[in-house]
Structures are given as C-alpha cells and as structure tokens.
Design a protein around this motif. Sequence first.
Motif, short mmCIF file in Angstrom:
data_model
loop_
_atom_site.label_atom_id
_atom_site.label_comp_id
_atom_site.label_asym_id
_atom_site.label_seq_id
_atom_site.Cartn_x
_atom_site.Cartn_y
_atom_site.Cartn_z
N ILE A 1 22.59 -12.63 42.55
CA ILE A 1 24.07 -12.90 42.75
C ILE A 1 24.36 -13.77 43.96
O ILE A 1 25.46 -14.47 43.79
N GLY A 2 23.90 -13.48 45.01
CA GLY A 2 24.04 -14.28 46.24
C GLY A 2 23.81 -15.64 46.06
O GLY A 2 24.48 -16.44 46.43
N LEU A 3 22.74 -15.93 45.40
CA LEU A 3 22.20 -17.40 45.30
C LEU A 3 23.40 -18.04 44.52
O LEU A 3 23.90 -19.16 44.51
N GLY A 4 23.81 -17.22 43.24
CA GLY A 4 24.91 -17.79 42.52
C GLY A 4 26.14 -18.02 43.07
O GLY A 4 26.89 -19.16 43.12
N VAL A 5 26.56 -17.07 44.15
CA VAL A 5 27.81 -17.28 44.87
C VAL A 5 27.47 -18.56 45.80
O VAL A 5 28.34 -19.39 46.20
N LEU A 6 26.46 -18.31 46.54
CA LEU A 6 26.11 -19.54 47.22
C LEU A 6 26.19 -20.94 46.69
O LEU A 6 26.60 -22.17 47.25
N ALA A 7 25.73 -21.09 45.36
CA ALA A 7 25.46 -22.37 44.67
C ALA A 7 26.88 -22.87 44.19
O ALA A 7 27.34 -23.95 44.42
N ARG A 8 28.11 -21.81 44.04
CA ARG A 8 29.37 -22.18 43.74
C ARG A 8 30.26 -22.77 45.01
O ARG A 8 31.09 -23.39 44.91
N LEU A 9 29.91 -21.91 46.30
CA LEU A 9 30.46 -22.38 47.34
C LEU A 9 29.97 -23.61 47.97
O LEU A 9 30.81 -24.52 48.46
N MET A 10 28.65 -23.96 47.88
CA MET A 10 27.96 -25.23 48.39
C MET A 10 27.17 -25.95 47.21
O MET A 10 26.02 -25.84 46.96
#
Length: 256
Positions: free
Chosen positions: A200-209
């Motif tokens: 989930i953290g990687l998914g959020v990071l991919a959306r932010l950056m």
Amino acid sequence: MRIDISLLPALAATFMLVFARIGAMVMLLPGLGEANIPVRIKLAIALLLTLVILPLHRAAYNIDMQSITALLVLMMHEIVIGIVLGATARVTLSALQVAGSVIAQQLGLGFVTTVDPTQGQQGLLIGNFLTILGLTLLFATDSHHLVIAALNDSYSIFAPGEAMVSGDVASLATRAFTAAFKIGIQLSAPFLVFGIVFNIGLGVLARLMPQMQVYFVGVPLSILFGFLILALVLVTMMGTFLEYFIGVMHQLIPSR
C-alpha cells in the motif's frame, strides 16, 4: 534335553507384523524418512524399534499359522497403520513449508529455489531453511521421543486384527492437513501484514511520484525489512511450531 521350537514360526510372524507397522512409519517420519537418509540406516532404526516394541505387544497378536491369507491381510493392516502414523507426523512438518512459501512471496523471493534436503526436490529457500531448523529443534528438544511414544500407544488405538474405522482415519487426516495449513498461515501472519502495508505504501508513493521507479526501490527494501522481521520473530515462530508438533503427538498418545 529337548528344546521346544514350535513357537518360533509364530514368533517370526509376529516379528514381521510389528516390523511392518514400524517400518512403514519410519519411512515417513520427519528426520528419519528423508530421501537422503540411506536405506540401511532406516532399516536399522526400524529393526531396533521392533526389538524394543515386540516384547511389549507380542500378546496383542493372534497368529493363525494355518492361513496365509489371514497373515497377509493382517500385514497390510499393519502397514496402513504405520503409514497413517508416519504421514501424520510428516504433515506437521509441512506447516513450515507453507509458512516459508507465504513469507517468500511477501518478500519477493518466490523465485529463489534450492534443493530441499528433506524431499530431494526443488523448494523455496526460506521454506527449506525453516524446515531444516524445525527438524533440528525436534531432535535438540527430544521431541522425537514423542513419536516413539505415539508408536507404542498406537496399539491401544489401532489394535492388531481389529478393523480400522475409516471415518476416524479420515478425520485424523483431515485435522492434520487443516491444522498444518492453519499453523503455516499463522506463522507467516507478520509477513502478510508487512506485505499489505508495504505494498500500500508503494502504491501511494507511485501515485505521489510517478517518475520514480518504485519496483527497483521497493524490492530491495522489501527483502531488507522482511529479513529484519524474520530475525525478530524467528524464535516465536519456531516455539509455536514446537508447541503445535507436541500437541499433535499428544493427540496420538491418549493415555498420557
């Protein structure tokens, strides 16, 4: 001086029947029935256990030397009992393979395989490590003595010559498989939680950056944090497995 040898054929038949039960069990036992253990060693252990068990349960066998068919049926009965007991102990060890498979998938190591020394075939690296560690702990804590005790008490559960209740055997097999899978998932529960939170953290990071190569950053971190978690929970995991193994063996030792 006259020596009566009329009992020798019946004694030899009883020995073979006891050996059939013990030999079938030894061939499947964790640590003793592995593919890399020489057959002579397995036979020696089975013969030694037979010599110990035979005097204790010789009276339980009613041998009819006039009927070879009855002897063959009784021997098949003993072999099936040995397979049931050995397979039950073997299935308990598969809980570690289940846990290792789940952990490897969560850490991104599902493609890393090595030869499993207990099975003689390819297996996941973490699963093989946990299996070997589990076997070492079983012998280090003398838990394998419970297997011998279960073999001795099996004569009160599965008496020689009595028909096996298929429902009881099916229930034992079902409980053994379900318990192994449940314990395997419980052992890997911290890594399931870690995998969900991390992805989930990687998914959020991919959306932010969006410009960041998340895969190349996430895989090394997943492996690093996963091994740190494994180091922290390994003692608890193996303690839970030992309690599970001892509990299964005590189910086969109703008199204790």
